[in-house]
Scaffold this active site. Structure first.
Site, PDB file in Angstrom:
ATOM      1  CG  ASP A 130     -11.105 -21.788  17.690  1.00 32.76           C
ATOM      2  OD1 ASP A 130     -10.911 -20.520  17.446  1.00 32.76           O
ATOM      3  OD2 ASP A 130     -11.930 -21.962  18.435  1.00 32.76           O
ATOM      4  CG  ASP A 232     -10.230 -16.568  19.811  1.00 36.42           C
ATOM      5  OD1 ASP A 232     -11.096 -17.226  20.307  1.00 36.42           O
ATOM      6  OD2 ASP A 232      -9.246 -15.881  20.377  1.00 36.42           O
ATOM      7  CD  GLU A 286     -14.769 -15.022  20.379  1.00 38.02           C
ATOM      8  OE1 GLU A 286     -15.224 -15.411  21.541  1.00 38.02           O
ATOM      9  OE2 GLU A 286     -13.598 -14.795  20.038  1.00 38.02           O
ATOM     10  CG  HIS A 360     -15.071 -22.782  23.959  1.00 36.83           C
ATOM     11  ND1 HIS A 360     -15.815 -22.326  22.801  1.00 36.83           N
ATOM     12  CD2 HIS A 360     -14.074 -22.008  24.032  1.00 36.83           C
ATOM     13  CE1 HIS A 360     -14.966 -21.390  22.287  1.00 36.83           C
ATOM     14  NE2 HIS A 360     -14.105 -21.118  23.173  1.00 36.83           N
ATOM     15  CG  ASP A 361     -15.530 -18.873  25.056  1.00 41.56           C
ATOM     16  OD1 ASP A 361     -14.474 -19.317  25.757  1.00 41.56           O
ATOM     17  OD2 ASP A 361     -15.458 -18.003  24.051  1.00 41.56           O
TER      18      ASP A 361
HETATM   19  C1  NOJ Z   1     -12.487 -16.408  22.608  1.00 44.51           C
HETATM   20  C2  NOJ Z   1     -12.486 -17.883  22.970  1.00 44.51           C
HETATM   21  O1  NOJ Z   1     -13.470 -18.482  22.527  1.00 44.51           O
HETATM   22  C3  NOJ Z   1     -12.033 -18.116  24.418  1.00 44.51           C
HETATM   23  O2  NOJ Z   1     -12.268 -19.399  24.879  1.00 44.51           O
HETATM   24  C4  NOJ Z   1     -10.734 -17.443  24.578  1.00 44.51           C
HETATM   25  O3  NOJ Z   1     -10.386 -17.757  26.036  1.00 44.51           O
HETATM   26  C5  NOJ Z   1     -10.684 -16.163  24.300  1.00 44.51           C
HETATM   27  N1  NOJ Z   1     -11.135 -16.133  22.910  1.00 44.51           N
HETATM   28  C6  NOJ Z   1      -9.110 -15.744  24.040  1.00 44.51           C
HETATM   29  O4  NOJ Z   1      -8.591 -16.313  22.956  1.00 44.51           O
END
Ligand code: NOJ
Length: 584
Positions: A130, A232, A286, A360-361
């Protein structure tokens, strides 16, 4: 010549499909295939904090991961994406990096990381890291220095608004109790920008020194032999540093505004040239962006990134203008199909997509898109797995979904850890909102639902730790776990492994042209995939009731390739949460 060789390579028979399966092969409509390992890969995402603890501190670590590499191998996946493992004070669980070249102390040492990397490679599994480049931690040396004075050499590594100019123009923060992305720093009498938490100051990409530092750091990890990166919040890196008021067209959609920075593509091209170089790596953004914008990121002729994952579908089923509040009517499947189809079409000629239903989000896939009720959890998990592994895009499959792990549904605020949830809770509280309703909603949508420890067996804490886990284990661990499911040939786990195999053995599932059928059907998702005269039909029932698909196809001679019921349906009439793949 190249295309002919590829056709031969791709002519592998379908599993379980007799040679009679396609008596009159339909003419191939598939465009010439540009093969890449990352298009053919099934990527398995591991949240290291919750995978396996080795030292009893309740936090997953690299030694723990090392002890579980054979499990990952047994899944048949080709690559893993590890959430951040770098040094971090963990305000946002590793997405606030205090040193990009060190390992988080809770996770172990660089030697442990090297062993894990080697261990995956020995098993022919690639490792995607990541890469958090939009922001770092306020504990990073750059920021520690920067916040001392306006003349500090690191001051320009970040975005500042001098207080003598008054209050900065509104920018919203994802993780701030006042939703304010500017924080005041008394020593410099200025505000710094943080699109995420206060402890995650945004890096100033407009400063070439910052970009050089980051590229150097990327090369450090590439020299170690990592195989790619998940980038990210990458679409946020470029900013208009005059910080004008948000343009009207982005009202309420500040995330989309953040993703439209003036130099985004220029910077990504520069990073690709200077940091990624000629390495044969996978890069996935992302990206909170539109299709046109995503195409720019992944168009191979532009030399930016390989893949992007979008947010268009993942936001379905929530009420508008509220933070992740589930719509009691659920999500609109017709709309979901439209979105996936549109994204597939975008990449028909060039570029390449991704598909995911959890990470994870997000909450657990089965709770959100299927049903975690006792009678449907397994069936609907398998149905969703069938979807992910039969689309024309690289599947990003989140750890634990292969077991059918479901939302933990915590009752109390104290059970949660997540900064996103806590700051949004504060926002609701400050506005005098309904906190009970908020917590009810979080049982469905909170990120911590998918961050609970991995369920290995029926021993205390699911075998994750001998200590107190950092987040509670889902109480269903005695029955939903690896040990139980490995022994059961009909388990969600064994279905996942079968489908991974199927995808790997059948290029039609990777590269085949996708065509949506029965688009208006509100209960089912059906599509064909076709490559070099091979054609398969995927039928998925997204409901806890019988449903019929109008395929418009003659299914009399269809053969069953896979299905989640012992006797899969062959005629388009599907039982609750039935999934079937037929050879035509
Ligand atoms: C996206 C990530 O997937 C998330 O978990 C994170 O909180 C935010 N970006 C900030 O880095």
């Amino acid at each position: 010549m190249r295309t002919r060789v590829l056709s031969l390579l791709l002519a592998t028979p379908l599993l379980g499909c007799s040679p009679k399966a396609s008596p009159t092969p339909a003419p191939s409509a598939a465009p010439a295939v540009d093969r890449k390992w990352w298009k053919e890969a099934v990527v398995y995402q591991i949240y290291p904090r919750s995978f396996q603890d080795s030292d009893g501190d309740g936090i997953g670590d690299l030694k723990g991961m090392l002890s579980r590499l054979d499990y990952v191998k047994s899944l048949g996946v080709d690559a893993v994406w590890l959430n951040p493992v770098y040094a971090s004070p963990n305000q946002d669980n590793g997405y606030d990096i205090s040193d990009y070249r060190k390992i988080m102390k809770e996770f172990g040492t660089m030697e442990d990381f090297d062993r894990v990397l080697q261990g995956f490679h020995d098993r022919h599994i690639k490792v995607l890291m990541d890469l958090v480049l939009n922001h770092c931690s306020d504990q990073h040396e750059w920021f520690v220095q920067a916040r001392q004075s306006r003349t500090n050499p690191y001051y320009d590594y970040f975005h500042w608004w001098p207080a003598e100019k008054g209050k900065p123009p509104a920018r919203w923060s994802h993780f701030d109790e006042n939703a304010d992305a500017w924080a005041f720093n008394p020593k410099t009498n200025s505000y710094y920008l943080h699109y995420f938490a206060k402890g995650q100051p945004d890096l100033n990409w407009e400063n070439p020194k910052v970009r050089r530092e980051l590229y150097d750091m990327i090369r450090f990890w590439l020299d170690k032999g990592v195989d790619g990166f998940r980038l990210d919040a990458i679409a946020y890196i470029s900013k208009d540093t005059s910080f004008p008021p948000l343009p009207a067209e982005f009202a309420g959609q500040w995330s989309k505004y953040y993703a439209n920075g003036p130099h985004l593509h220029e910077y990504i091209q520069e990073m690709s040239r200077e940091a990624f170089g000629t390495h044969d790596i996978a890069t996935v953004a992302e990206a909170f962006v539109s299709i046109e914008h995503a195409m720019k990121l992944v168009d191979p002729d532009r030399h930016e990134l390989n893949m992007a994952y979008h947010f268009d579908a993942i936001g379905l089923g929530y009420l508008p203008n509220e933070y992740k509040m589930p719509d009691p009517r659920g999500y609109d499947l017709v709309e979901m199909k439209r979105i996936y189809t549109e994204w597939d079409e975008a990449f028909e000629e060039k570029g390449w997509g991704t598909v995911y239903l959890g990470n994870h989000d997000q909450p657990r896939m089965v709770t959100r898109w299927g049903s975690d009720a006792a009678e449907w959890r397994e069936l609907s998990s398998k149905m969703l797995t069938t979807f992910l592994l039969s689309m024309r895009a690289t599947p990003y499959y989140y750890f634990g979904d292969e077991l059918g792990m479901s939302n933990a549904r915590f009752e109390r605020l104290e059970d949660y850890d997540d900064i996103e949830l806590k700051t949004n809770y504060e926002q609701v509280r400050k506005k005098g909102g309904d906190l009970k309703r908020f917590l009810e909603g979080m049982k469905i949508s909170s990120r911590d639902n998918s961050r609970t420890p991995f369920q290995w067996d029926a021993s205390p804490n699911g075998g994750f730790t001998t200590g107190k886990p950092w987040l509670k284990v889902n109480p269903n661990f005695p029955t939903v776990n690896v040990a139980v499911e490995e022994k059961d040939p009909g388990s969600v786990l064994n279905y996942f492994k079968k489908l991974v195999r199927l995808r790997k053995d059948n290029p039609v599932l990777v590269y085949g042209r996708y065509a949506l059928l029965d688009a208006a059907n509100p209960d089912t998702y059906a599509y064909t995939r076709e490559l070099d005269g091979k054609r398969v039909l995927v039928l998925l029932n997204f409901r806890a009731k019988d449903a019929a698909v109008k395929t418009g196809l003659d299914l009399a001679r269809a053969t069953v390739i896979a299905g989640n019921y012992p006797e899969p349906s062959r005629d388009g009439s599907l039982r609750p949460y039935e999934a079937v793949i037929l050879g035509l």
